[in-house]
Design a protein around this motif. Structure first.
Motif, PDB file in Angstrom:
ATOM      1  N   VAL A 124       0.845  -1.181   0.000  1.00  0.00           N
ATOM      2  CA  VAL A 124       0.000   0.000   0.000  1.00  0.00           C
ATOM      3  C   VAL A 124       0.885   1.237   0.000  1.00  0.00           C
ATOM      4  CG1 VAL A 124      -1.969  -1.085   1.160  1.00  0.00           C
ATOM      5  CG2 VAL A 124      -0.199  -0.016   2.531  1.00  0.00           C
ATOM      6  N   VAL A 125       0.359   2.294  -0.578  1.00  0.00           N
ATOM      7  CA  VAL A 125       1.064   3.570  -0.586  1.00  0.00           C
ATOM      8  C   VAL A 125       0.663   4.322   0.677  1.00  0.00           C
ATOM      9  CG1 VAL A 125       1.229   5.804  -1.747  1.00  0.00           C
ATOM     10  CG2 VAL A 125       1.252   3.685  -3.086  1.00  0.00           C
ATOM     11  N   VAL A 144       6.142   3.216   0.518  1.00  0.00           N
ATOM     12  CA  VAL A 144       5.396   1.993   0.240  1.00  0.00           C
ATOM     13  C   VAL A 144       5.513   1.069   1.453  1.00  0.00           C
ATOM     14  CG1 VAL A 144       5.210  -0.025  -1.286  1.00  0.00           C
ATOM     15  CG2 VAL A 144       5.892   2.195  -2.230  1.00  0.00           C
ATOM     16  N   VAL A 145       4.394   0.496   1.843  1.00  0.00           N
ATOM     17  CA  VAL A 145       4.353  -0.436   2.965  1.00  0.00           C
ATOM     18  C   VAL A 145       3.934  -1.808   2.437  1.00  0.00           C
ATOM     19  CG1 VAL A 145       3.244  -0.976   5.175  1.00  0.00           C
ATOM     20  CG2 VAL A 145       3.764   1.409   4.579  1.00  0.00           C
ATOM     21  N   ALA A 180       9.570  -2.166   7.858  1.00  0.00           N
ATOM     22  CA  ALA A 180       8.248  -2.420   7.272  1.00  0.00           C
ATOM     23  C   ALA A 180       7.821  -1.353   6.272  1.00  0.00           C
ATOM     24  CB  ALA A 180       7.216  -2.545   8.389  1.00  0.00           C
ATOM     25  N   SER A 181       8.773  -0.634   5.680  1.00  0.00           N
ATOM     26  CA  SER A 181       8.438   0.323   4.622  1.00  0.00           C
ATOM     27  C   SER A 181       9.672   0.632   3.803  1.00  0.00           C
ATOM     28  CB  SER A 181       7.855   1.618   5.207  1.00  0.00           C
ATOM     29  OG  SER A 181       8.853   2.352   5.879  1.00  0.00           O
ATOM     30  N   ARG A 202      -3.055  -6.540   7.082  1.00  0.00           N
ATOM     31  CA  ARG A 202      -2.198  -5.703   7.920  1.00  0.00           C
ATOM     32  C   ARG A 202      -0.823  -5.562   7.274  1.00  0.00           C
ATOM     33  NH1 ARG A 202      -0.149  -9.795  12.651  1.00  0.00           N
ATOM     34  NH2 ARG A 202       0.236 -11.448  11.182  1.00  0.00           N
ATOM     35  N   PRO A 203      -0.084  -4.526   7.665  1.00  0.00           N
ATOM     36  CA  PRO A 203       1.271  -4.363   7.142  1.00  0.00           C
ATOM     37  C   PRO A 203       2.144  -5.555   7.544  1.00  0.00           C
ATOM     38  CG  PRO A 203       0.533  -2.373   8.253  1.00  0.00           C
ATOM     39  CD  PRO A 203      -0.476  -3.443   8.555  1.00  0.00           C
ATOM     40  N   ARG A 204       3.183  -5.778   6.750  1.00  0.00           N
ATOM     41  CA  ARG A 204       4.125  -6.852   7.066  1.00  0.00           C
ATOM     42  C   ARG A 204       5.553  -6.312   6.951  1.00  0.00           C
ATOM     43  NH1 ARG A 204       6.867  -8.610   2.732  1.00  0.00           N
ATOM     44  NH2 ARG A 204       5.970  -8.322   0.668  1.00  0.00           N
ATOM     45  N   ARG A 205       6.484  -7.065   7.434  1.00  0.00           N
ATOM     46  CA  ARG A 205       7.892  -6.681   7.353  1.00  0.00           C
ATOM     47  C   ARG A 205       8.452  -6.986   5.963  1.00  0.00           C
ATOM     48  NH1 ARG A 205      10.311  -4.959  11.693  1.00  0.00           N
ATOM     49  NH2 ARG A 205       9.370  -5.269  13.720  1.00  0.00           N
TER      50      ARG A 205
END
Length: 143
Positions: A55-56, A108-109, A86-87, A117-120
């Protein structure tokens, strides 16, 4: 440090009423270059890197000069200016050999679509991104 080079076609519909590429269209150009960089050039045959989603989180754009419609594509150079756990931040220049039209950056994530959910960033992804990293490039935007 390597830069990713993307040749971006200009479309008639990209123009605004003043005869130049509309400011919002540049986000689409950056997206095309980013997708080409992160997905087509992802490491390894069959590698899952970058395929899980992203995701941005932020865009920053400096419009340097108007870009008028023409038949020749414009070049978008992309490189990485920051990698965290993570980004990542990608910087861009939309340009011709003798002229820069836009300087921009995107945070960017990586995102786990299944878990929502965000990830590493994986070790393989980080290794790939480091080949394109330059945090001291003149004209690059800070994120």
């Amino acid at each position: 440090m390597t830069r990713h080079i993307y040749s971006c076609p200009l479309r008639w519909s990209d123009m605004d009423a003043f005869g130049h590429v509309n400011n919002v269209v540049f986000l689409r150009y950056l997206e095309e270059a980013r997708i080409d960089f992160m997905f087509r050039l992802a490491p390894g045959d069959g590698s899952p890197s970058f395929s899980g989603g992203s995701v941005v989180a932020r865009h920053e754009i400096d419009y340097v000069r108007p870009l008028v419609h023409r038949h020749e594509p414009v070049t978008i150079e992309s490189w990485v200016t920051k990698i965290s756990a993570a980004s990542l931040t990608i910087a861009y220049e939309v340009k011709d050999p003798d002229q820069v039209y836009v300087r921009a950056s995107t945070v960017v994530v990586p995102f786990d679509l299944e878990a929502q959910r965000p990830r590493r960033i994986s070790a393989e992804e980080k290794s790939f991104l480091q080949e394109y990293t330059d945090d001291s490039e003149p004209g690059a935007l800070a994120a």
